[in-house]
Motif scaffolding. Structure first.
Motif, short mmCIF file in Angstrom:
data_model
loop_
_atom_site.label_atom_id
_atom_site.label_comp_id
_atom_site.label_asym_id
_atom_site.label_seq_id
_atom_site.Cartn_x
_atom_site.Cartn_y
_atom_site.Cartn_z
N GLY A 86 20.89 64.18 35.11
CA GLY A 86 20.22 62.90 35.34
C GLY A 86 19.24 62.99 36.49
N ILE A 87 18.66 61.86 36.80
CA ILE A 87 17.78 61.72 37.96
C ILE A 87 17.99 60.30 38.52
CG2 ILE A 87 15.97 63.37 37.32
CD1 ILE A 87 14.34 61.07 36.18
N GLU A 88 17.55 60.09 39.76
CA GLU A 88 17.53 58.75 40.33
C GLU A 88 16.06 58.39 40.51
OE1 GLU A 88 19.73 58.29 44.00
OE2 GLU A 88 19.67 56.10 43.86
N VAL A 89 15.61 57.42 39.73
CA VAL A 89 14.20 57.07 39.69
C VAL A 89 13.89 56.04 40.78
CG1 VAL A 89 12.32 56.15 38.27
CG2 VAL A 89 14.16 57.49 37.20
N SER A 90 12.97 56.39 41.68
CA SER A 90 12.52 55.44 42.70
C SER A 90 11.68 54.36 42.03
CB SER A 90 11.64 56.14 43.74
OG SER A 90 12.30 57.26 44.29
N CYS A 91 11.93 53.10 42.39
CA CYS A 91 11.16 51.98 41.85
C CYS A 91 10.80 51.03 42.98
CB CYS A 91 11.98 51.19 40.82
SG CYS A 91 12.53 52.15 39.40
N VAL A 92 9.74 50.24 42.77
CA VAL A 92 9.38 49.19 43.72
C VAL A 92 9.04 47.93 42.93
CG1 VAL A 92 7.74 48.42 45.47
CG2 VAL A 92 8.49 50.80 45.46
N HIS A 93 9.64 46.82 43.35
CA HIS A 93 9.31 45.54 42.73
C HIS A 93 8.89 44.57 43.84
CE1 HIS A 93 9.39 42.18 39.94
NE2 HIS A 93 9.99 41.48 40.89
N GLU A 94 7.64 44.15 43.81
CA GLU A 94 7.10 43.23 44.82
C GLU A 94 7.48 43.68 46.23
OE1 GLU A 94 8.31 39.32 43.55
OE2 GLU A 94 6.87 39.29 41.90
N LEU A 129 14.02 49.89 45.01
CA LEU A 129 15.31 49.96 44.29
C LEU A 129 15.36 51.25 43.49
CD1 LEU A 129 15.29 47.78 41.10
CD2 LEU A 129 13.31 47.81 42.60
N HIS A 130 16.56 51.63 43.06
CA HIS A 130 16.76 52.91 42.38
C HIS A 130 17.41 52.71 41.01
CE1 HIS A 130 16.91 55.08 46.55
NE2 HIS A 130 15.69 54.76 46.19
N VAL A 131 16.90 53.41 40.02
CA VAL A 131 17.46 53.36 38.67
C VAL A 131 17.87 54.77 38.25
CG1 VAL A 131 17.05 52.80 36.25
CG2 VAL A 131 16.06 51.35 38.04
N LEU A 132 19.15 54.95 37.93
CA LEU A 132 19.64 56.24 37.47
C LEU A 132 19.27 56.42 36.01
CD1 LEU A 132 23.07 55.72 39.17
CD2 LEU A 132 21.46 57.56 39.79
N ALA A 133 18.79 57.61 35.67
CA ALA A 133 18.48 57.95 34.27
C ALA A 133 19.40 59.09 33.88
CB ALA A 133 17.03 58.38 34.14
N TYR A 134 20.10 58.93 32.77
CA TYR A 134 21.04 59.96 32.30
C TYR A 134 20.62 60.55 30.97
CZ TYR A 134 24.25 58.22 35.89
OH TYR A 134 24.82 57.85 37.08
N ARG A 156 14.29 54.78 28.49
CA ARG A 156 14.76 54.55 27.11
C ARG A 156 13.89 55.35 26.13
NH1 ARG A 156 18.84 54.37 25.89
NH2 ARG A 156 18.72 53.08 24.02
N GLU A 157 12.57 55.30 26.34
CA GLU A 157 11.67 56.03 25.44
C GLU A 157 11.96 57.53 25.47
OE1 GLU A 157 7.92 52.90 25.91
OE2 GLU A 157 7.66 55.01 26.50
N ALA A 158 12.43 58.02 26.61
CA ALA A 158 12.75 59.45 26.77
C ALA A 158 14.16 59.77 26.25
CB ALA A 158 12.63 59.85 28.24
N GLY A 159 14.81 58.78 25.65
CA GLY A 159 16.14 59.02 25.09
C GLY A 159 17.25 58.94 26.12
N GLY A 160 16.94 58.44 27.31
CA GLY A 160 17.94 58.37 28.37
C GLY A 160 18.65 57.03 28.42
N VAL A 161 19.69 56.98 29.24
CA VAL A 161 20.43 55.74 29.50
C VAL A 161 20.15 55.36 30.95
CG1 VAL A 161 22.72 54.70 29.70
CG2 VAL A 161 22.19 56.21 27.77
#
Ligand code: AMP
Ligand code: FE
Ligand code: FE
Ligand code: ZN
Length: 291
Positions: free
Chosen positions: A61-69, A73-78, A179-184
């Motif tokens: 997996g990876i932990e995707v860095s995100c920014v909202h306004e 925040l972080h979103v894990l991709a598996y 999701r498009e990459a087939g991840g959760v």
């Protein structure tokens, strides 16, 4: 089953090689380990080889860095396809911006301390994703602070006069690309207020509408109240509750499997992913997700 699906190696801000991390997980009796370095799959290949050798199941997996306004925040991709271009491009943009931002933070610190960006780079494994923990390590090496925790508490916290932000994708975009990459997609430490400002429940609801599969309710940075709130929100949104240690090696006073992943979350991740499969299954997990 002992499962811990959120850990870091020195391909981001952990302190162990992927092999050392897998060996420690096997030594502690974990059945399943998730490697989730920030914004990079650079540790996957080494972890795969180690998982086969140590007979432990690896969830890549990876932990995707995100920014909202302006809120980080972080979103894990598996188990996503690591070659899916649109996601790769966002990760690369975040990684480039992270390096520029680390330089900026170092420049701000250099106004008051004897510290250079070369000192910071000396703490970063070749090609790894740069983060504030590496700046903390450089401050420790320079004798400015005793450890990472003190560096964050006194100088590197979000909102400090030495703080700078970096580019990262919006979380709804990140969830869609995972999701498009087939991840959760699972939101990491959703209510860890000690890390800075939090996104609202409404933003998390919009992530769920985009395909977010779960919330990491059990996390060392959550209070009991924050865990309960995350579990309640997950229930309201019809998504699963996850949990994990967010182990960073010697970088934090946290042990592997200090918080663990519920087997139901693990099974939902395996069942929901189509990017890549599990690696190096241990005896106790053989057959899970194969139906
Ligand atoms: P960054 O990704 O550069 O914004 O830095 C955040 C990272 O620093 C996260 O991976 C955290 O795990 C880590 N971190 C946050 N607070 C601390 C702390 N007090 N001690 C050690 N690491 C921390
Ligand atoms: Fe980290
Ligand atoms: Fe995180
Ligand atoms: Zn993490």
């Amino acid at each position: 089953m002992l499962i811990d699906l959120h850990t870091h190696s020195l391909e981001s801000d952990g302190t162990q090689t992927p092999t050392e991390l897998v060996a420690e997980a096997a030594g502690r009796g974990l059945d399943v380990l998730g490697l989730t370095d920030h914004d990079t799959t650079a540790g996957w290949a080494e972890a795969e080889a180690a998982a086969a050798r140590y007979r432990i199941t690896l969830v890549r997996g990876i932990e995707v860095s995100c920014v909202h306004e302006g809120i980080s925040l972080h979103v894990l991709a598996y188990l996503h396809d690591p070659s899916y271009r649109p996601l790769l491009e966002e990760l690369e943009a975040a990684r480039v911006s992270r390096a520029q931002r680390a330089r900026r933070i170092t420049e701000l610190l250099a106004e008051d301390f004897e510290l250079s960006y070369d000192d910071v780079l000396a703490q970063v494994h070749d090609g790894a994703t740069v983060g504030r923990p590496h700046i903390a390590d450089a401050m420790v090496a320079a004798g400015i602070v005793p450890d990472r925790d003190a560096a964050f508490r006194d100088y590197l916290f979000t909102g400090s006069k030495y703080y700078a932000s970096h580019y990262a994708p919006d979380p709804v975009t990140a969830v869609r690309l995972i999701r498009e990459a087939g991840g959760v997609a699972v939101m990491a430490h959703p209510f860890a207020a000690s890390r800075g400002r939090l996104v609202t429940d409404e933003v998390i609801a919009s992530m769920a509408a985009a395909g977010l599969a779960g919330l990491e309710a059990h996390h060392p940075d959550h209070t009991a109240g924050q865990t309960a709130h995350a579990a309640g929100l997950a229930r309201d949104l019809g998504i699963f509750v996850s949990g994990a240690s967010d182990y960073h090696g010697a970088g934090k006073p946290i042990t592997l499997a200090q918080e663990v992943t519920p087997p139901a979350a693990y099974e939902a991740i395996v069942a929901g992913a189509s990017g890549v499969g599990l690696v190096g299954e241990s005896e106790s997990t053989r057959g899970v997700g194969s139906g």
